[in-house]
Design a protein around this motif. Sequence first.
Motif, PDB file in Angstrom:
ATOM      1  N   LYS A   1       0.847  -1.185   0.000  1.00  0.00           N
ATOM      2  CA  LYS A   1       0.000   0.000   0.000  1.00  0.00           C
ATOM      3  C   LYS A   1       0.882   1.234   0.000  1.00  0.00           C
ATOM      4  O   LYS A   1       1.796   1.349   0.817  1.00  0.00           O
ATOM      5  CB  LYS A   1      -0.918   0.005   1.221  1.00  0.00           C
ATOM      6  N   VAL A   2       0.630   2.134  -0.926  1.00  0.00           N
ATOM      7  CA  VAL A   2       1.403   3.370  -1.051  1.00  0.00           C
ATOM      8  C   VAL A   2       0.545   4.531  -0.566  1.00  0.00           C
ATOM      9  O   VAL A   2      -0.557   4.745  -1.069  1.00  0.00           O
ATOM     10  CB  VAL A   2       1.858   3.604  -2.502  1.00  0.00           C
ATOM     11  N   GLU A   3       1.040   5.242   0.428  1.00  0.00           N
ATOM     12  CA  GLU A   3       0.327   6.378   0.996  1.00  0.00           C
ATOM     13  C   GLU A   3       1.182   7.628   0.850  1.00  0.00           C
ATOM     14  O   GLU A   3       2.411   7.559   0.879  1.00  0.00           O
ATOM     15  CB  GLU A   3      -0.001   6.143   2.474  1.00  0.00           C
ATOM     16  N   LYS A   4       0.523   8.751   0.708  1.00  0.00           N
ATOM     17  CA  LYS A   4       1.219  10.023   0.539  1.00  0.00           C
ATOM     18  C   LYS A   4       0.947  10.931   1.725  1.00  0.00           C
ATOM     19  O   LYS A   4      -0.186  11.073   2.157  1.00  0.00           O
ATOM     20  CB  LYS A   4       0.779  10.720  -0.763  1.00  0.00           C
ATOM     21  N   VAL A   5       2.022  11.533   2.215  1.00  0.00           N
ATOM     22  CA  VAL A   5       1.905  12.516   3.283  1.00  0.00           C
ATOM     23  C   VAL A   5       1.440  13.827   2.669  1.00  0.00           C
ATOM     24  O   VAL A   5       1.757  14.149   1.523  1.00  0.00           O
ATOM     25  CB  VAL A   5       3.258  12.688   4.003  1.00  0.00           C
ATOM     26  N   GLY A   6       0.663  14.607   3.429  1.00  0.00           N
ATOM     27  CA  GLY A   6       0.045  15.813   2.917  1.00  0.00           C
ATOM     28  C   GLY A   6       1.008  16.791   2.259  1.00  0.00           C
ATOM     29  O   GLY A   6       2.202  16.838   2.571  1.00  0.00           O
ATOM     30  N   GLU A   7       0.475  17.556   1.338  1.00  0.00           N
ATOM     31  CA  GLU A   7       1.260  18.564   0.636  1.00  0.00           C
ATOM     32  C   GLU A   7       1.622  19.728   1.571  1.00  0.00           C
ATOM     33  O   GLU A   7       0.983  19.963   2.581  1.00  0.00           O
ATOM     34  CB  GLU A   7       0.477  19.100  -0.566  1.00  0.00           C
ATOM     35  N   GLU A   8       2.674  20.460   1.170  1.00  0.00           N
ATOM     36  CA  GLU A   8       3.088  21.612   1.954  1.00  0.00           C
ATOM     37  C   GLU A   8       2.111  22.765   1.742  1.00  0.00           C
ATOM     38  O   GLU A   8       1.757  23.098   0.618  1.00  0.00           O
ATOM     39  CB  GLU A   8       4.496  22.058   1.544  1.00  0.00           C
ATOM     40  N   SER A   9       1.689  23.365   2.816  1.00  0.00           N
ATOM     41  CA  SER A   9       0.831  24.534   2.756  1.00  0.00           C
ATOM     42  C   SER A   9       1.665  25.787   2.997  1.00  0.00           C
ATOM     43  O   SER A   9       2.855  25.716   3.318  1.00  0.00           O
ATOM     44  CB  SER A   9      -0.289  24.423   3.798  1.00  0.00           C
TER      45      SER A   9
ATOM     46  N   HIS B   1       9.371  24.367  16.085  1.00  0.00           N
ATOM     47  CA  HIS B   1       8.524  24.240  14.903  1.00  0.00           C
ATOM     48  C   HIS B   1       7.139  23.760  15.322  1.00  0.00           C
ATOM     49  O   HIS B   1       6.976  23.131  16.368  1.00  0.00           O
ATOM     50  CB  HIS B   1       9.138  23.267  13.900  1.00  0.00           C
ATOM     51  N   GLY B   2       6.182  24.070  14.493  1.00  0.00           N
ATOM     52  CA  GLY B   2       4.797  23.722  14.804  1.00  0.00           C
ATOM     53  C   GLY B   2       4.348  22.387  14.257  1.00  0.00           C
ATOM     54  O   GLY B   2       3.217  22.255  13.796  1.00  0.00           O
ATOM     55  N   GLY B   3       5.238  21.400  14.249  1.00  0.00           N
ATOM     56  CA  GLY B   3       4.877  20.068  13.783  1.00  0.00           C
ATOM     57  C   GLY B   3       4.985  19.875  12.294  1.00  0.00           C
ATOM     58  O   GLY B   3       4.438  18.908  11.755  1.00  0.00           O
ATOM     59  N   VAL B   4       5.692  20.758  11.589  1.00  0.00           N
ATOM     60  CA  VAL B   4       5.784  20.645  10.143  1.00  0.00           C
ATOM     61  C   VAL B   4       6.629  19.452   9.719  1.00  0.00           C
ATOM     62  O   VAL B   4       6.460  18.909   8.625  1.00  0.00           O
ATOM     63  CB  VAL B   4       6.366  21.960   9.556  1.00  0.00           C
ATOM     64  N   TYR B   5       7.542  18.991  10.605  1.00  0.00           N
ATOM     65  CA  TYR B   5       8.416  17.879  10.262  1.00  0.00           C
ATOM     66  C   TYR B   5       7.990  16.560  10.901  1.00  0.00           C
ATOM     67  O   TYR B   5       8.729  15.576  10.804  1.00  0.00           O
ATOM     68  CB  TYR B   5       9.860  18.183  10.698  1.00  0.00           C
ATOM     69  N   ASP B   6       6.856  16.522  11.539  1.00  0.00           N
ATOM     70  CA  ASP B   6       6.473  15.328  12.292  1.00  0.00           C
ATOM     71  C   ASP B   6       6.313  14.102  11.402  1.00  0.00           C
ATOM     72  O   ASP B   6       6.620  12.979  11.823  1.00  0.00           O
ATOM     73  CB  ASP B   6       5.175  15.585  13.058  1.00  0.00           C
ATOM     74  N   ASN B   7       5.813  14.272  10.191  1.00  0.00           N
ATOM     75  CA  ASN B   7       5.556  13.141   9.298  1.00  0.00           C
ATOM     76  C   ASN B   7       6.598  12.994   8.201  1.00  0.00           C
ATOM     77  O   ASN B   7       6.401  12.208   7.270  1.00  0.00           O
ATOM     78  CB  ASN B   7       4.176  13.299   8.654  1.00  0.00           C
ATOM     79  N   LEU B   8       7.698  13.727   8.293  1.00  0.00           N
ATOM     80  CA  LEU B   8       8.714  13.691   7.249  1.00  0.00           C
ATOM     81  C   LEU B   8       9.943  12.936   7.735  1.00  0.00           C
ATOM     82  O   LEU B   8      10.350  13.041   8.891  1.00  0.00           O
ATOM     83  CB  LEU B   8       9.120  15.118   6.852  1.00  0.00           C
ATOM     84  N   THR B   9      10.539  12.173   6.824  1.00  0.00           N
ATOM     85  CA  THR B   9      11.784  11.483   7.126  1.00  0.00           C
ATOM     86  C   THR B   9      12.946  12.462   7.025  1.00  0.00           C
ATOM     87  O   THR B   9      12.807  13.597   6.548  1.00  0.00           O
ATOM     88  CB  THR B   9      11.996  10.312   6.153  1.00  0.00           C
TER      89      THR B   9
ATOM     90  N   HIS C   1       8.937  11.092  -3.192  1.00  0.00           N
ATOM     91  CA  HIS C   1       8.981  12.116  -2.157  1.00  0.00           C
ATOM     92  C   HIS C   1       7.623  12.212  -1.459  1.00  0.00           C
ATOM     93  O   HIS C   1       6.583  12.365  -2.104  1.00  0.00           O
ATOM     94  CB  HIS C   1       9.341  13.470  -2.782  1.00  0.00           C
ATOM     95  N   ARG C   2       7.642  12.097  -0.145  1.00  0.00           N
ATOM     96  CA  ARG C   2       6.439  12.130   0.696  1.00  0.00           C
ATOM     97  C   ARG C   2       5.538  10.914   0.511  1.00  0.00           C
ATOM     98  O   ARG C   2       4.371  10.940   0.917  1.00  0.00           O
ATOM     99  CB  ARG C   2       5.631  13.401   0.462  1.00  0.00           C
ATOM    100  N   TYR C   3       6.039   9.859  -0.085  1.00  0.00           N
ATOM    101  CA  TYR C   3       5.260   8.638  -0.218  1.00  0.00           C
ATOM    102  C   TYR C   3       5.787   7.594   0.754  1.00  0.00           C
ATOM    103  O   TYR C   3       6.980   7.518   1.028  1.00  0.00           O
ATOM    104  CB  TYR C   3       5.323   8.093  -1.643  1.00  0.00           C
ATOM    105  N   ARG C   4       4.850   6.751   1.248  1.00  0.00           N
ATOM    106  CA  ARG C   4       5.203   5.677   2.166  1.00  0.00           C
ATOM    107  C   ARG C   4       4.735   4.348   1.581  1.00  0.00           C
ATOM    108  O   ARG C   4       3.558   4.197   1.234  1.00  0.00           O
ATOM    109  CB  ARG C   4       4.542   5.889   3.541  1.00  0.00           C
ATOM    110  N   VAL C   5       5.645   3.413   1.476  1.00  0.00           N
ATOM    111  CA  VAL C   5       5.317   2.075   0.996  1.00  0.00           C
ATOM    112  C   VAL C   5       5.185   1.170   2.212  1.00  0.00           C
ATOM    113  O   VAL C   5       6.154   0.958   2.953  1.00  0.00           O
ATOM    114  CB  VAL C   5       6.393   1.547   0.036  1.00  0.00           C
ATOM    115  N   ARG C   6       3.984   0.652   2.423  1.00  0.00           N
ATOM    116  CA  ARG C   6       3.715  -0.197   3.581  1.00  0.00           C
ATOM    117  C   ARG C   6       3.265  -1.569   3.095  1.00  0.00           C
ATOM    118  O   ARG C   6       2.625  -1.699   2.063  1.00  0.00           O
ATOM    119  CB  ARG C   6       2.649   0.433   4.479  1.00  0.00           C
TER     120      ARG C   6
END
Length: 238
Positions: A34-42, A120-128, A187-192
Amino acid sequence: MAVPATTSTLSPRKSASPSLTVRVGRERSSSIVKVEKVGEESQTDVLDQGVYDNLNAEWVNRKGAWLIHTVLILAGKVVIDTIPGMPQEISWTLVNLLYLGFSYLMFHYVTGIPFHSDLHGGVYDNLTLWEQIDEGAQYTPAKKWLFIVPITLFLASTHYTHYNPWLFAINLTALVFVLIPKLPAFHRYRVRFMVPDEPSRVGTPVTPNFPRSGTATPLGESAFSIPPIDIREVDSRL
């Protein structure tokens, strides 16, 4: 002439009014990949990244950060060679696998920042760490170096293992798993693997028995006390 009148009485069923049944989505079988994408940068994330330097990823551009990879690889080779009876084929394979394993764990598995997270306000929490380097920019000098090092180590291990097909397959498989997350397309994708699919969160309303056409929808307890309906049919004959 008498006009006969026929009277028919239609009594509603004594059961309760048709109930509204909500059918919740059934959980389906798990997916193999399953390939999931982390949200886009706002715009908020961009501003958050520009307030303070990300100390978790800023070190890769410092002096000596590139040289440390070579030093660690050579040090690991020396330590493994101290094991009695260690052949060179296995030694180079272990060095390659250990470096690729730690590289994958450090750059592509762990997310977030381990220190100074309050800046930081959690902008890097879901990024490797790889996605944090140079604020996510691609093809930077640091990322090119981190892309070249595992390939060079793989070529060296392949040469010193005398192109053994089994060791070559092991080293190549490990290299592929480390290089794929480095590609810009991931980039910003997760393979699970073996992730169960989430059940449907929207219920589907099902009404087994609908009221007759032309009748009002009963409300509350009035459905249990509907008076009989009389229909009179007049048969007139000339």
